[in-house]
Design an enzyme around this catalytic site. Structure first.
Site, PDB file in Angstrom:
ATOM      1  N   ASN A  11       0.832  -1.209   0.000  1.00  0.00           N
ATOM      2  CA  ASN A  11       0.000   0.000   0.000  1.00  0.00           C
ATOM      3  C   ASN A  11       0.863   1.255   0.000  1.00  0.00           C
ATOM      4  O   ASN A  11       0.529   2.246  -0.654  1.00  0.00           O
ATOM      5  CB  ASN A  11      -0.950   0.002   1.207  1.00  0.00           C
ATOM      6  CG  ASN A  11      -2.243  -0.730   0.907  1.00  0.00           C
ATOM      7  OD1 ASN A  11      -2.966  -0.400  -0.032  1.00  0.00           O
ATOM      8  ND2 ASN A  11      -2.553  -1.740   1.705  1.00  0.00           N
ATOM      9  N   HIS A 104      -8.298  -1.273   6.094  1.00  0.00           N
ATOM     10  CA  HIS A 104      -8.522  -2.600   6.685  1.00  0.00           C
ATOM     11  C   HIS A 104      -9.168  -3.513   5.655  1.00  0.00           C
ATOM     12  O   HIS A 104     -10.108  -3.106   4.964  1.00  0.00           O
ATOM     13  CB  HIS A 104      -9.421  -2.465   7.915  1.00  0.00           C
ATOM     14  CG  HIS A 104      -9.631  -3.766   8.623  1.00  0.00           C
ATOM     15  ND1 HIS A 104      -8.663  -4.347   9.421  1.00  0.00           N
ATOM     16  CD2 HIS A 104     -10.681  -4.628   8.617  1.00  0.00           C
ATOM     17  CE1 HIS A 104      -9.118  -5.495   9.888  1.00  0.00           C
ATOM     18  NE2 HIS A 104     -10.340  -5.695   9.426  1.00  0.00           N
TER      19      HIS A 104
END
Length: 198
Positions: A11, A104
């Site tokens: 990420n 998440h």
């Protein structure tokens, strides 16, 4: 912004690429990790980004003191968690209220915790997804900024589901941060809704 990670940093890499391309107007001041051997730290160094090792072996209080000092000295506006596997203390979170963002791999509030993809897969749900939210003192909690569904097909394996989840993460995170940094979110209940055009 500062990016915090514990693992491979996919990420972080996706966000760094969007910053470099001009899709996300933000500067990565530094990348911090609680693990000195995190692959994401090596990746950050290869990109020429500043890195910081958080000394959790000396305790959470000392690690957060080091982090806080670096955030202050670099005048960081946003703390972006990208696979950071530590709970930040209520004191730290309170100091940076509504300035810490997390991603998440589930549709929160379903499947919080560190094994969210595995938990959803083994539970047998047909739809899971990705959530981007502001961080509060609870685990995988706080106002939700955005969510995107991921369907679990009969032929999916845990590995193929992880790949699908990560692909969505890499697309959803930068878009959400772009809107957040531009001040387009407004609080509505436990969710943040976007005002105006993208």
């Amino acid at each position: 912004m500062a990016i915090l990670l514990s693992g491979r940093g996919s990420n972080m890499l996706a966000l760094a690429q969007r910053c470099a391309q001009g899709d996300l107007e933000a500067k990565i001041c530094f990348v911090a990790s609680d693990k000195k051997d995190a692959y994401g730290i090596m990746m950050a160094k290869s990109l020429g980004l500043k890195t910081l090792l958080l000394p959790y072996e000396e305790g959470k209080e000392q690690a957060e003191k080091v982090l806080n000092e670096k955030l202050q000295s670099d005048s960081v506006d946003w703390i972006v968690l990208a696979g950071f596997m530590r709970m930040l203390s209520p004191t730290f979170v309170g100091k940076y209220e509504k300035r810490i963002v997390n991603i998440h791999p589930s549709l929160l509030p379903s499947f919080p915790g560190t094994q969210a993809i595995k938990d959803a897969f083994e539970y047998g749900v047909k739809v899971t997804g990705v959530t981007v939210h502001l961080v509060d003192e609870k685990m995988d909690h706080g106002p939700i900024l955005s969510q995107r569904e991921v369907r679990i097909c009969d032929e999916d394996t845990l590995e193929s589901l992880e790949e699908k989840i990560h692909a969505i993460e890499h697309d959803l995170y930068w878009q959400t941060l772009k809107n957040l940094f531009a001040g387009r979110f407004k609080m509505k209940g436990r969710r943040m809704t976007i005002e105006g055009p993208y």
